[in-house]
Design a protein around this motif. Sequence first.
Motif, PDB file in Angstrom:
ATOM      1  N   ARG A 111       2.047  -1.009   0.271  1.00 20.42           N
ATOM      2  CA  ARG A 111       1.029  -0.766   1.297  1.00 20.42           C
ATOM      3  C   ARG A 111       1.590  -0.842   2.715  1.00 20.42           C
ATOM      4  NH1 ARG A 111      -3.965  -3.967  -1.739  1.00 20.42           N
ATOM      5  NH2 ARG A 111      -4.578  -2.182  -3.054  1.00 20.42           N
ATOM      6  N   LYS A 112       2.805  -1.385   2.854  1.00 22.96           N
ATOM      7  CA  LYS A 112       3.449  -1.354   4.171  1.00 22.96           C
ATOM      8  C   LYS A 112       3.856   0.072   4.532  1.00 22.96           C
ATOM      9  CE  LYS A 112       5.295  -6.077   3.983  1.00 22.96           C
ATOM     10  NZ  LYS A 112       6.532  -6.911   3.929  1.00 22.96           N
ATOM     11  N   GLY A 113       4.175   0.855   3.496  1.00 28.00           N
ATOM     12  CA  GLY A 113       4.512   2.250   3.730  1.00 28.00           C
ATOM     13  C   GLY A 113       3.338   3.191   3.545  1.00 28.00           C
ATOM     14  N   ASP A 114       2.397   2.781   2.715  1.00 26.08           N
ATOM     15  CA  ASP A 114       1.225   3.601   2.400  1.00 26.08           C
ATOM     16  C   ASP A 114       0.025   2.673   2.266  1.00 26.08           C
ATOM     17  OD1 ASP A 114      -0.710   5.306   1.371  1.00 26.08           O
ATOM     18  OD2 ASP A 114       0.163   5.317  -0.650  1.00 26.08           O
ATOM     19  N   GLY A 129       6.364  -4.755 -15.170  1.00 26.07           N
ATOM     20  CA  GLY A 129       6.208  -3.779 -14.098  1.00 26.07           C
ATOM     21  C   GLY A 129       4.755  -3.487 -13.807  1.00 26.07           C
ATOM     22  N   LEU A 130       4.550  -2.493 -12.969  1.00 24.77           N
ATOM     23  CA  LEU A 130       3.193  -2.093 -12.614  1.00 24.77           C
ATOM     24  C   LEU A 130       3.148  -0.606 -12.342  1.00 24.77           C
ATOM     25  CD1 LEU A 130       2.465  -2.905  -8.875  1.00 24.77           C
ATOM     26  CD2 LEU A 130       4.680  -3.412  -9.909  1.00 24.77           C
ATOM     27  N   GLY A 131       1.974  -0.035 -12.543  1.00 29.31           N
ATOM     28  CA  GLY A 131       1.747   1.362 -12.212  1.00 29.31           C
ATOM     29  C   GLY A 131       1.134   1.439 -10.834  1.00 29.31           C
ATOM     30  N   LEU A 132       1.627   2.376 -10.036  1.00 32.02           N
ATOM     31  CA  LEU A 132       1.110   2.566  -8.681  1.00 32.02           C
ATOM     32  C   LEU A 132       0.712   4.015  -8.472  1.00 32.02           C
ATOM     33  CD1 LEU A 132       3.622   0.634  -6.371  1.00 32.02           C
ATOM     34  CD2 LEU A 132       1.328  -0.090  -7.068  1.00 32.02           C
ATOM     35  N   ARG A 133      -0.306   4.180  -7.654  1.00 36.27           N
ATOM     36  CA  ARG A 133      -0.685   5.501  -7.165  1.00 36.27           C
ATOM     37  C   ARG A 133      -0.389   5.483  -5.675  1.00 36.27           C
ATOM     38  NH1 ARG A 133      -1.012  10.585  -8.930  1.00 36.27           N
ATOM     39  NH2 ARG A 133      -2.470  11.818  -7.702  1.00 36.27           N
ATOM     40  N   THR A 134       0.637   6.217  -5.253  1.00 37.82           N
ATOM     41  CA  THR A 134       1.074   6.133  -3.862  1.00 37.82           C
ATOM     42  C   THR A 134       1.773   7.420  -3.448  1.00 37.82           C
ATOM     43  OG1 THR A 134       2.304   4.751  -2.301  1.00 37.82           O
ATOM     44  CG2 THR A 134       3.306   5.087  -4.465  1.00 37.82           C
ATOM     45  N   ASN A 135       2.262   7.446  -2.217  1.00 33.70           N
ATOM     46  CA  ASN A 135       2.999   8.612  -1.746  1.00 33.70           C
ATOM     47  C   ASN A 135       4.478   8.260  -1.594  1.00 33.70           C
ATOM     48  OD1 ASN A 135       3.136   7.112   0.613  1.00 33.70           O
ATOM     49  ND2 ASN A 135       1.523   8.268   1.651  1.00 33.70           N
ATOM     50  N   ALA A 136       5.250   9.185  -1.040  1.00 35.98           N
ATOM     51  CA  ALA A 136       6.691   8.969  -0.912  1.00 35.98           C
ATOM     52  C   ALA A 136       7.003   7.763  -0.031  1.00 35.98           C
ATOM     53  CB  ALA A 136       7.355  10.226  -0.345  1.00 35.98           C
ATOM     54  N   ALA A 137       6.221   7.549   1.011  1.00 39.42           N
ATOM     55  CA  ALA A 137       6.459   6.403   1.893  1.00 39.42           C
ATOM     56  C   ALA A 137       6.245   5.092   1.145  1.00 39.42           C
ATOM     57  CB  ALA A 137       5.537   6.477   3.111  1.00 39.42           C
ATOM     58  N   GLY A 138       5.259   5.061   0.262  1.00 42.50           N
ATOM     59  CA  GLY A 138       5.022   3.871  -0.536  1.00 42.50           C
ATOM     60  C   GLY A 138       6.158   3.606  -1.499  1.00 42.50           C
ATOM     61  N   VAL A 139       6.702   4.667  -2.094  1.00 41.61           N
ATOM     62  CA  VAL A 139       7.841   4.518  -2.998  1.00 41.61           C
ATOM     63  C   VAL A 139       9.046   3.971  -2.241  1.00 41.61           C
ATOM     64  CG1 VAL A 139       9.492   5.750  -4.460  1.00 41.61           C
ATOM     65  CG2 VAL A 139       7.063   6.310  -4.588  1.00 41.61           C
ATOM     66  N   ARG A 140       9.297   4.512  -1.060  1.00 39.14           N
ATOM     67  CA  ARG A 140      10.438   4.038  -0.276  1.00 39.14           C
ATOM     68  C   ARG A 140      10.271   2.564   0.102  1.00 39.14           C
ATOM     69  NH1 ARG A 140       9.932   9.281   2.104  1.00 39.14           N
ATOM     70  NH2 ARG A 140       8.784   8.406   3.880  1.00 39.14           N
ATOM     71  N   ALA A 141       9.055   2.175   0.415  1.00 37.18           N
ATOM     72  CA  ALA A 141       8.799   0.778   0.769  1.00 37.18           C
ATOM     73  C   ALA A 141       9.038  -0.140  -0.423  1.00 37.18           C
ATOM     74  CB  ALA A 141       7.368   0.624   1.283  1.00 37.18           C
ATOM     75  N   VAL A 142       8.617   0.289  -1.606  1.00 40.07           N
ATOM     76  CA  VAL A 142       8.799  -0.504  -2.820  1.00 40.07           C
ATOM     77  C   VAL A 142      10.281  -0.683  -3.135  1.00 40.07           C
ATOM     78  CG1 VAL A 142       8.591  -0.311  -5.334  1.00 40.07           C
ATOM     79  CG2 VAL A 142       6.565  -0.079  -3.906  1.00 40.07           C
ATOM     80  N   LEU A 143      11.067   0.359  -2.901  1.00 40.08           N
ATOM     81  CA  LEU A 143      12.493   0.298  -3.221  1.00 40.08           C
ATOM     82  C   LEU A 143      13.240  -0.688  -2.338  1.00 40.08           C
ATOM     83  CD1 LEU A 143      13.157   4.083  -3.830  1.00 40.08           C
ATOM     84  CD2 LEU A 143      13.307   2.253  -5.514  1.00 40.08           C
ATOM     85  N   GLY A 144      12.610  -1.148  -1.278  1.00 40.89           N
ATOM     86  CA  GLY A 144      13.234  -2.148  -0.430  1.00 40.89           C
ATOM     87  C   GLY A 144      13.098  -3.554  -0.962  1.00 40.89           C
ATOM     88  N   SER A 145      12.359  -3.731  -2.054  1.00 40.59           N
ATOM     89  CA  SER A 145      12.147  -5.064  -2.618  1.00 40.59           C
ATOM     90  C   SER A 145      13.240  -5.406  -3.626  1.00 40.59           C
ATOM     91  CB  SER A 145      10.776  -5.131  -3.310  1.00 40.59           C
ATOM     92  OG  SER A 145      10.642  -6.320  -4.038  1.00 40.59           O
ATOM     93  N   SER A 146      13.783  -6.600  -3.515  1.00 36.63           N
ATOM     94  CA  SER A 146      14.816  -7.047  -4.455  1.00 36.63           C
ATOM     95  C   SER A 146      14.246  -7.287  -5.847  1.00 36.63           C
ATOM     96  CB  SER A 146      15.470  -8.332  -3.940  1.00 36.63           C
ATOM     97  OG  SER A 146      14.499  -9.364  -3.805  1.00 36.63           O
ATOM     98  N   ALA A 147      12.925  -7.347  -5.959  1.00 29.14           N
ATOM     99  CA  ALA A 147      12.289  -7.570  -7.261  1.00 29.14           C
ATOM    100  C   ALA A 147      12.167  -6.292  -8.073  1.00 29.14           C
ATOM    101  CB  ALA A 147      10.903  -8.181  -7.064  1.00 29.14           C
ATOM    102  N   VAL A 148      12.475  -5.137  -7.447  1.00 27.04           N
ATOM    103  CA  VAL A 148      12.294  -3.847  -8.095  1.00 27.04           C
ATOM    104  C   VAL A 148      13.624  -3.335  -8.651  1.00 27.04           C
ATOM    105  CG1 VAL A 148      11.683  -1.421  -7.724  1.00 27.04           C
ATOM    106  CG2 VAL A 148      10.291  -3.251  -6.708  1.00 27.04           C
TER     107      VAL A 148
END
Length: 276
Positions: A111-114, A129-148
């Motif tokens: 949600r920081k990205g989307d 894991g979890l399922g998300l409905r998001t856009n490209a910005a949300g995906v990029r934000a998620v990839l910044g997490s060390s938990a992913v």
Amino acid sequence: MNRSRSVWWSALTALALAASTTAATAGPSLASAPDHRPAAKAPVAQLGKLSPAAKAFTNPLTAANGRQSVFVQLAGPGAADVASRGGSASSVAARRAQVARTAEEVLGEARKGDSSATRIFTVSNALPGLGLRTNAAGVRAVLGSSAVVKVSRIAPQQPSNSNVASLVKAADTWKFAGNTGKGVTIGVIDTGLDYTHADFGGVGTSAAYDDALAHDTEPGWRSSLPALGKAKITGGHDFVGDDYNADPASAGYQPVPTPDTNPLDCNEHGTHVSGT
């Protein structure tokens, strides 16, 4: 939900490898000298960071237009792995709780990205894991997490009964191997089960199914089955709800699961599978 609903399966074997692409290049012609240089490694969006080289590729998740459904794999074992390694019931429960907390944190990152990112589901037993409905910005934000660990697109699938009889050959198994299923308990993960069907000890009438369908979220369904039905069907659960429709092109699009404890089939595929 009507019987023609579109179903998106979440089997992880059907998920496309997300946030990664392969650059295809034409091979050398017959007349050219062989190229012994090592092939360039395609970038993969995982392990908490996006490779700078990935920017040179068209990434289907981190650069896609519009909203998309993705599975975010979290680091660490699933609760089932904890149990298989001799973990106690309390340690298994603790792992499930930990996955739930991490999933909440990752949703916050998305949600920081989307700001409109939504969670579809959280899983903790097999693959955390979890399922998300998001856009490209949300995906990029998620990839910044060390938990992913990685992000994968949830691929759309639709159930079909075509040609399965010739592949399964259940009748041959019954006839020649004598495997009738007697004494065997089988769990079927599918679109549900028509427990009013005569093959499963039900009444076997359209009226019985219509009555069950009118009450298909109520928990007391098994108590109303005939004795044979109770003997054949030990229980069931609806993990997504009858109005679940994960097809974004559909007018009835509704990708958020609304589970209940009544497994009545509203598509017929699960009943077919259970019968064979």
